[in-house]
Scaffold this active site. Structure first.
Site, short mmCIF file in Angstrom:
data_model
loop_
_atom_site.label_atom_id
_atom_site.label_comp_id
_atom_site.label_asym_id
_atom_site.label_seq_id
_atom_site.Cartn_x
_atom_site.Cartn_y
_atom_site.Cartn_z
N LYS A 73 7.24 15.51 -25.15
CA LYS A 73 5.94 15.96 -24.64
C LYS A 73 4.88 15.11 -25.36
CE LYS A 73 3.92 20.18 -22.89
NZ LYS A 73 3.39 19.47 -21.71
N TYR A 114 2.37 16.80 -28.13
CA TYR A 114 1.57 18.01 -28.02
C TYR A 114 2.37 19.16 -27.44
CZ TYR A 114 0.62 17.96 -22.95
OH TYR A 114 0.72 18.04 -21.59
N GLU A 157 10.11 16.83 -11.24
CA GLU A 157 9.21 17.93 -11.58
C GLU A 157 7.83 17.57 -11.06
OE1 GLU A 157 8.75 18.12 -15.90
OE2 GLU A 157 8.94 15.95 -16.03
N ARG A 217 10.15 22.71 -29.73
CA ARG A 217 10.01 21.53 -28.86
C ARG A 217 9.04 20.53 -29.46
NH1 ARG A 217 8.65 22.56 -22.66
NH2 ARG A 217 6.56 22.89 -23.50
N1 PDD Z 1 2.83 21.52 -19.12
N2 PDD Z 1 6.87 19.59 -16.89
C1 PDD Z 1 5.80 18.95 -17.43
C2 PDD Z 1 5.63 17.49 -17.19
C3 PDD Z 1 4.89 19.67 -18.23
O1 PDD Z 1 3.85 19.04 -18.77
C4 PDD Z 1 5.09 21.05 -18.41
C5 PDD Z 1 4.15 21.88 -19.25
C6 PDD Z 1 6.20 21.69 -17.81
C7 PDD Z 1 6.49 23.16 -17.97
O2 PDD Z 1 6.85 23.45 -19.29
P1 PDD Z 1 6.64 24.90 -19.94
O3 PDD Z 1 7.33 25.87 -19.06
O4 PDD Z 1 7.28 24.77 -21.26
O5 PDD Z 1 5.15 25.15 -20.01
C8 PDD Z 1 7.07 20.90 -17.06
C9 PDD Z 1 1.84 22.22 -19.92
C10 PDD Z 1 1.44 23.51 -19.32
C11 PDD Z 1 0.69 21.26 -20.19
O6 PDD Z 1 0.94 20.07 -20.17
O7 PDD Z 1 -0.41 21.70 -20.49
#
Ligand code: PDD
Length: 291
Positions: free
Chosen positions: A153, A31, A186, A50
């Site tokens: 993801k 996703y 993270e 991505r």
């Molecule tokens: N989450 N790390 C994890 C585990 C994440 O799920 C996300 C994003 C990020 C930050 O990625 P980005 O800058 O590309 O949004 C880091 C989104 C917001 C979600 O799961 O809804």
């Protein structure tokens, strides 16, 4: 709410997926969470790239050609009356392996399921940006990359959910996950940065974390501002010694962190480099939107 399901927009009631969908049975899918500022989608091509990479990593071909995505995402926003002048959109694309017989073999599922949801983006409360948020260090470790790469993801989010449960139980905003070597990785839905003696530090991708699109953008902004950057391997003690800390993701942008495990970070208030970088992010945002 109108939801795009496979090949058409359907109402919420009709947006149903088979119990045989391997996304439901096994968390077998990928996703992306995307947002718009007004009608313009932020870092659209990076999110779509991505999504494709996540799909490739699990042998799942995204069934919609790249060139069709922009129109489809905009149609989803228009149909739901989001992503207009002062109405930012939250968009979620989910692609699961699709319905098939019970069993792990992806070949059981000839047709992936495609879902696009969109709703008004709920910004984080302004108070949180003023006071900063609190984190705990979770007991749950981040997935070992050689077992399940955090770069994928995936719709199987149990690793993150278990850490989020710990944060909720502790009354914290979120959890930091450590890797197999007790290094910072993270948080459950965001990347982490900290500042020490004027240097901007963030865990390297090799620590096992998602290559956040906002993370990458922030690193570029820091370099533009000639702030020295260290992408490295850090333990929890580096947060204890940090002057500032913040989180990044698509929806929060740059969120200050002012407490970790009950201890104040630096002076316990959002720091100057955090504010500077968030300011730069806002000032440069238009560069990262669709035309
Ligand atoms: N989450 N790390 C994890 C585990 C994440 O799920 C996300 C994003 C990020 C930050 O990625 P980005 O800058 O590309 O949004 C880091 C989104 C917001 C979600 O799961 O809804």
């Amino acid at each position: 709410m109108w939801i795009y399901l496979n090949d058409r927009f359907v109402t919420e009631q009709d947006a149903v997926v088979s119990v045989f969908d391997h996304g439901f049975l096994y968390g077998d899918g990928v996703y992306e969470t995307i947002r718009s500022y007004g009608s313009r989608i932020f870092m659209r091509d990076q999110h779509l790239a991505r999504l494709r990479r996540s799909g490739e990593a699990i042998g799942l071909t995204i069934p919609i050609p790249e060139r069709q995505w922009p129109a489809l995402l905009h149609e989803a926003m228009t149909k739901n009356e989001v992503g207009q002048d002062h109405n930012d959109a939250y968009l979620r694309i989910t692609i699961s392996r699709g319905p098939g017989g019970i069993g792990l073999d992806p070949a059981l599922c000839p047709t992936p399921t495609v879902v696009i949801m969109t709703k008004p983006l709920q910004p984080s409360p302004p108070e949180q940006y003023k006071t900063g948020v609190s984190l705990i260090v979770a007991k749950t470790r981040r997935n070992l990359p050689s077992a399940l790469s955090p770069q994928i993801k995936a719709t199987n989010f149990l690793n993150n959910i278990l850490a989020k449960r710990e944060a909720i139980a502790a009354g914290a905003f979120d959890s930091i996950l450590l890797n197999w070597e007790s290094q910072l990785t993270e948080c459950t839905v965001s990347n982490i940065f900290f500042v020490r003696a004027g240097r901007l530090c963030t865990p390297a991708l090799t620590c096992g974390l998602l290559d956040g699109i906002t993370r990458d953008l922030l690193l570029g902004l820091a370099r533009d501002a000639q702030i020295p950057v260290d992408e490295g391997h850090f333990g929890v003690e580096s947060l204890r010694q940090a002057d500032e800390c913040f989180l990044t993701n698509t929806t929060m942008e740059v969120m200050p962190v002012t407490r970790v495990d009950g201890h104040p970070v630096g002076k316990g208030t959002p720091g100057p480099i955090t504010r500077q970088l968030h300011g730069q992010f806002m000032a440069n945002r238009a560069r990262f939107l669709e035309p």
